[in-house]
Motif scaffolding. Structure first.
Motif, PDB file in Angstrom:
ATOM      1  N   ASP A 313      49.960 -13.690  66.480  1.00 28.91           N
ATOM      2  CA  ASP A 313      51.148 -12.834  66.523  1.00 28.91           C
ATOM      3  C   ASP A 313      51.207 -11.886  65.323  1.00 28.91           C
ATOM      4  OD1 ASP A 313      51.935 -14.008  68.881  1.00 28.91           O
ATOM      5  OD2 ASP A 313      53.335 -15.409  67.936  1.00 28.91           O
ATOM      6  N   ALA A 314      50.788 -12.367  64.142  1.00 24.13           N
ATOM      7  CA  ALA A 314      50.856 -11.533  62.940  1.00 24.13           C
ATOM      8  C   ALA A 314      49.937 -10.315  63.065  1.00 24.13           C
ATOM      9  CB  ALA A 314      50.494 -12.354  61.706  1.00 24.13           C
ATOM     10  N   LYS A 317      51.410  -7.909  65.598  1.00 21.91           N
ATOM     11  CA  LYS A 317      52.560  -7.203  65.027  1.00 21.91           C
ATOM     12  C   LYS A 317      52.092  -6.053  64.134  1.00 21.91           C
ATOM     13  CE  LYS A 317      56.848  -8.091  62.428  1.00 21.91           C
ATOM     14  NZ  LYS A 317      56.617  -7.176  61.286  1.00 21.91           N
ATOM     15  N   ALA A 320      50.926  -3.287  66.305  1.00 28.83           N
ATOM     16  CA  ALA A 320      52.055  -2.537  66.873  1.00 28.83           C
ATOM     17  C   ALA A 320      52.671  -1.598  65.841  1.00 28.83           C
ATOM     18  CB  ALA A 320      53.108  -3.508  67.406  1.00 28.83           C
ATOM     19  N   GLU A 321      52.613  -1.989  64.575  1.00 29.72           N
ATOM     20  CA  GLU A 321      53.173  -1.153  63.499  1.00 29.72           C
ATOM     21  C   GLU A 321      52.165  -0.137  62.965  1.00 29.72           C
ATOM     22  OE1 GLU A 321      54.233  -4.188  60.748  1.00 29.72           O
ATOM     23  OE2 GLU A 321      56.084  -4.753  61.797  1.00 29.72           O
TER      24      GLU A 321
END
Length: 629
Positions: A313-314, A317, A320-321
């Motif tokens: 997930d990290a 994320k 996505a950023e």
């Protein structure tokens, strides 16, 4: 090396290269080094080398034919590594030919140095071809573990993956599909989903986004499937891809399945989708210049490199950023990922396949009547030693030269007993410091010594070959046919001859001498270790000779002095490590265009006092790791 220094090195040589090198030039360029090849070295190579090393003869699997024409192949450092090794050691020209004059030999060696400096100074401009590939069996099992939380390993039932490129099972060229493999993937998906549905906590985690059983069926399905698709496809799904899976779910409902079983069908479909099974990146048809891969693709490259699994997930994320092209972020993520237990898979797959210690479980079967200490408990301890040692070096910022020589290792009670180390009890591996210099580095470890031995005796040939291939990237050519065989058991040798003396009779044959002159001394230096790595001072009651003489005249006796010889070759070892690591990270064999990156990785490692963390971060930040064409 500056051009002035280069000129001074060549003063007095017969090549005339010094006159071409203006003292004011700060460093050689690829073009100037190529000119030097034409004017200085090519005549030497034509006169002394081409008869045996053109495309037709290609003795020792080396052809210098491509050097006759300008181009990248003129600067192939791997080709020149072979030339340097042979010229420096004096094995080429062969003993039946006139040796190179001192000036000619020095000219060849100095040109190779200048070539490397020129390549290192040139920009990396071609990231190489990145092929679509499927998940290999390790990646498949680890990915299902991280996606679904299951403990089983469906991939272990799959056919073994081939090894290509730099010798790894993640190479795109070898990861093909077959009918049998598709059947295995179908069975793997069924078994994985069945395991999830048999454990309420796993099923609950998978359905966590669905907070109410009163939602319309397709709404609840979308809530659970959208985040799962992000993780399974390693990028946000398109609306069309989401609708495709919802359509499968709806069709299952229409066949009479309840909502729960229809969701099982949808999840299975995702696990059988090419978008899950294949690692594929965006292409840009018509674009000629290399481009940076997108952030989700960087996340996948990172996770399969360091975790042999899907992004967490990290990482998703950060993707996505749009942060996964920032060098500082890449460095921080590399450190985080190496510290995670999932990175044990990096040690297992990279180090195990590079150094071949995984063969301890499938290719080592010592004669139990002769080697009574060996059993499966000791086999596991041998594996745990080399694994723990490599893990400490690679994942915990160890000094990579410890792989060549060290004053410590990791043992438990069974292994300590084999090594005659007192005071160790229990099955747990713990670090110990040697009190003598009998062992150190990889070549003193039972796993490596057993993998490079035969069931009833040691094999100086196999051990020397392993050192040349795995540590120095200087493999000997295959043996010629009909060269004869040595006894399988050293006890069967008649008379007063030792096994070494019998081997020396064999290697005296002209057809064998060239290769054995490089391999055997390294293996002889390890003869104090028997076929399972136990120290010995004699061989079946006969005096043991563990001395060696390298082709360049370097003499040594025993493992400790042999390790000093290896440390003199640390530059070759560094090149081996960097090339294997880069090839493993890129999922392919290295190409000539990768050489600027390779040489800069070597420089990074040396400047970091040979500590591994800087090297791994440099690979992640490198041009071919972050670009494609």
């Amino acid at each position: 090396m500056s051009f002035r220094f280069f000129r001074l090195l060549l003063a007095g040589s017969t090549c005339g290269l010094a006159q071409m090198c203006p003292a004011q030039e700060p460093s050689p360029t690829v073009a100037s080094v190529s000119d030097a090849l034409d004017k200085a070295l090519l005549p030497i190579l034509e006169q002394r080398c081409m008869d045996c090393h053109d495309d037709e003869m290609k003795k020792g699997d080396v052809s210098l034919e491509s050097l006759r024409q300008p181009g990248l192949n003129r600067h192939n450092v791997r080709l020149w590594d072979k030339v340097r090794e042979q010229v420096r050691s004096g094995t080429m020209p062969p003993k039946n030919k006139t040796p190179l004059e001192a000036g000619q030999k020095q000219a060849v060696l100095d040109w190779i140095k200048a070539n490397e400096l020129a390549i290192k100074a040139s920009p990396a401009s071609d990231p190489g071809h990145r092929k679509v590939r499927r998940l290999n069996r390790e990646e498949y099992s680890n990915t299902l573990r991280d996606l679904l939380g299951i403990s089983s390993r469906p991939g272990d039932k799959f056919p073994a993956d081939g090894a290509g490129g730099e010798g790894f099972a993640n190479n795109a060229d070898t990861l093909t599909f077959s009918t049998l493999l598709m059947e295995k993937f179908m069975g793997g998906a069924n078994d994985a989903i069945a395991e999830v549905w048999s454990k309420p906590e796993l099923r609950g985690r998978l359905m966590a986004p669905v907070t109410s059983d009163k939602l319309p069926a397709e709404v609840g399905a979308e809530l659970a499937l959208r985040p799962f698709l992000l993780k399974a496809y390693r990028r946000p799904p398109t609306e069309a891809e989401l609708k495709e899976v919802i359509k499968i779910f709806t069709a299952a409902l229409q066949r009479g399945e309840n909502w729960d079983n229809a969701m099982k069908v949808a999840f299975k479909a995702i696990l059988l989708s090419p978008k899950f099974l294949l690692i594929e990146e965006e292409d840009r048809p018509g674009v000629k210049e290399p481009w940076k891969v997108n952030h989700y693709e960087v996340a996948s490259r990172l996770s399969f490199f360091l975790w042999v699994s899907t992004p967490d997930d990290a990482l998703l994320k950060l993707a996505a950023e749009q942060k996964l092209q920032d060098p500082a972020v890449l460095a921080a993520e590399t450190k985080r990922m190496l510290a995670d237990p999932k990175a044990l898979a990096f040690t297992k797959n990279f180090a195990g396949q590079w150094l071949h210690f995984e063969q301890l479980f499938n290719a080592v079967d010592p004669d139990r009547r002769k080697f009574k200490d060996f059993n499966d408990t000791l086999r596991q301890a041998m594996y745990d030693e080399v694994f723990t040692f490599c893990d400490a070096v690679l994942r915990h910022n160890g000094r990579v030269l410890d792989l060549l020589d060290s004053d410590y290792t990791f043992v438990n009670e069974p292994l300590a007993k084999l090594y005659d180390i007192p005071g160790i009890q229990g099955k747990e591996m713990r670090q110990v410091k040697f009190t003598d210099n009998k062992r150190g580095g990889l070549t003193g470890m039972g796993a490596i010594l057993a993998v490079t031995a035969l069931p009833q005796r040691t094999s100086p040939v196999l051990r020397g070959k392993w050192v040349l291939e795995q540590l120095l990237s200087a493999p000997p050519p295959p043996p010629p046919p009909n060269v004869g065989e040595l006894p399988e058991d050293d006890r069967s040798i008649k008379g007063e001859l030792t096994f070494r003396q019998r081997l020396e009779q064999h290697r005296a044959k002209p057809v064998c001498a060239g290769c054995h002159a490089r391999m055997d001394p390294l293996g002889f230096g390890l003869e104090n270790f028997d076929a399972i790595g136990k120290w010995r001072n004699d061989e079946n009651g006969k005096p043991l000779d563990a001395s060696g003489l390298m082709p360049d005249g370097t003499a040594f006796a025993g493992p400790a002095e042999m390790r000093k010889v290896l440390m003199l070759e640390k530059d070759m070892f560094v090149r081996t490590l960097c090339s294997r690591l880069l090839g493993y990270a890129l999922n392919r064999g290295l190409e000539v265009n990768d050489q600027p990156t390779l040489l800069r990785l070597e420089e990074t490692l040396k400047q970091a006092d040979y500590r591994s963390e800087s090297l791994i971060i440099a690979v992640v930040q490198s041009f071919p790791f972050l670009h494609r064409r």
